[in-house]
Motif scaffolding. Structure first.
Motif, PDB file in Angstrom:
ATOM      1  N   GLU A 129       0.821  -1.213   0.000  1.00 53.83           N
ATOM      2  CA  GLU A 129       0.000   0.000   0.000  1.00 53.83           C
ATOM      3  C   GLU A 129       0.852   1.259   0.000  1.00 53.83           C
ATOM      4  O   GLU A 129       0.524   2.241  -0.651  1.00 53.83           O
ATOM      5  CB  GLU A 129      -0.934   0.019   1.199  1.00 53.83           C
ATOM      6  CG  GLU A 129      -2.124  -0.839   0.997  1.00 53.83           C
ATOM      7  CD  GLU A 129      -3.084  -0.750   2.161  1.00 53.83           C
ATOM      8  OE1 GLU A 129      -2.739  -0.143   3.185  1.00 53.83           O
ATOM      9  OE2 GLU A 129      -4.172  -1.293   2.032  1.00 53.83           O
ATOM     10  N   GLY A 130       1.950   1.248   0.752  1.00 56.54           N
ATOM     11  CA  GLY A 130       2.860   2.399   0.737  1.00 56.54           C
ATOM     12  C   GLY A 130       3.448   2.617  -0.631  1.00 56.54           C
ATOM     13  O   GLY A 130       3.590   3.761  -1.078  1.00 56.54           O
ATOM     14  N   GLU A 140      -0.956  10.851   0.055  1.00 59.01           N
ATOM     15  CA  GLU A 140      -0.338  10.630   1.353  1.00 59.01           C
ATOM     16  C   GLU A 140      -1.134   9.645   2.202  1.00 59.01           C
ATOM     17  O   GLU A 140      -0.570   8.779   2.852  1.00 59.01           O
ATOM     18  CB  GLU A 140      -0.185  11.948   2.095  1.00 59.01           C
ATOM     19  CG  GLU A 140       0.819  12.862   1.426  1.00 59.01           C
ATOM     20  CD  GLU A 140       1.058  14.114   2.220  1.00 59.01           C
ATOM     21  OE1 GLU A 140       0.807  14.108   3.435  1.00 59.01           O
ATOM     22  OE2 GLU A 140       1.494  15.094   1.618  1.00 59.01           O
ATOM     23  N   ASP A 141      -2.422   9.776   2.238  1.00 57.95           N
ATOM     24  CA  ASP A 141      -3.268   8.897   3.030  1.00 57.95           C
ATOM     25  C   ASP A 141      -4.309   8.255   2.140  1.00 57.95           C
ATOM     26  O   ASP A 141      -5.476   8.623   2.154  1.00 57.95           O
ATOM     27  CB  ASP A 141      -3.953   9.657   4.164  1.00 57.95           C
ATOM     28  CG  ASP A 141      -2.962  10.124   5.210  1.00 57.95           C
ATOM     29  OD1 ASP A 141      -1.964   9.422   5.404  1.00 57.95           O
ATOM     30  OD2 ASP A 141      -3.191  11.172   5.822  1.00 57.95           O
ATOM     31  N   GLY A 142      -3.872   7.283   1.359  1.00 58.17           N
ATOM     32  CA  GLY A 142      -4.790   6.584   0.478  1.00 58.17           C
ATOM     33  C   GLY A 142      -5.590   5.556   1.234  1.00 58.17           C
ATOM     34  O   GLY A 142      -5.381   5.307   2.424  1.00 58.17           O
ATOM     35  N   PRO A 143      -6.524   4.926   0.560  1.00 61.14           N
ATOM     36  CA  PRO A 143      -7.333   3.896   1.223  1.00 61.14           C
ATOM     37  C   PRO A 143      -6.476   2.690   1.598  1.00 61.14           C
ATOM     38  O   PRO A 143      -5.508   2.361   0.931  1.00 61.14           O
ATOM     39  CB  PRO A 143      -8.367   3.530   0.159  1.00 61.14           C
ATOM     40  CG  PRO A 143      -7.734   3.907  -1.130  1.00 61.14           C
ATOM     41  CD  PRO A 143      -6.867   5.097  -0.843  1.00 61.14           C
TER      42      PRO A 143
END
Length: 89
Positions: free
Chosen positions: A44-45, A54-57
């Motif tokens: 995910e990163g 920056e803050d995806g699901p």
């Protein structure tokens, strides 16, 4: 019990809270959960780095954690039964 056998056993006994689990079954499945969580978090990163969010699901690690939460509880209960204690101990 090998790594693969313990994962298969724990996933087959998805909702089985009775019975016993060997020490190797419990710890191999615990290692699988740790490694799977680390790999899904890293994936995910990587995906969020490519898409520049920056803050995806957290769909990948969230799905993995949901899929392994109940089997982890069940193998924990079965392991407690193997040590002679109640599963809620």
């Amino acid at each position: 019990m090998t790594f693969q056998q313990s994962i298969i056993t724990c996933l087959r006994k998805y909702f089985v809270f009775s019975g016993r689990a060997s020490r190797s079954e419990y710890w191999w499945f615990f290692l699988f959960c740790i490694l799977g969580g680390a790999i899904s978090g890293a994936l995910e990163g990587f995906i969020n780095g490519i898409t520049r969010t920056e803050d995806g699901p957290t769909l990948i690690s969230g799905a993995f954690n949901l899929a392994t939460a109940i089997p982890a509880l069940a193998v924990g209960f079965r392991r407690m039964h193997d040590t002679g204690r109640s599963g809620l101990y």
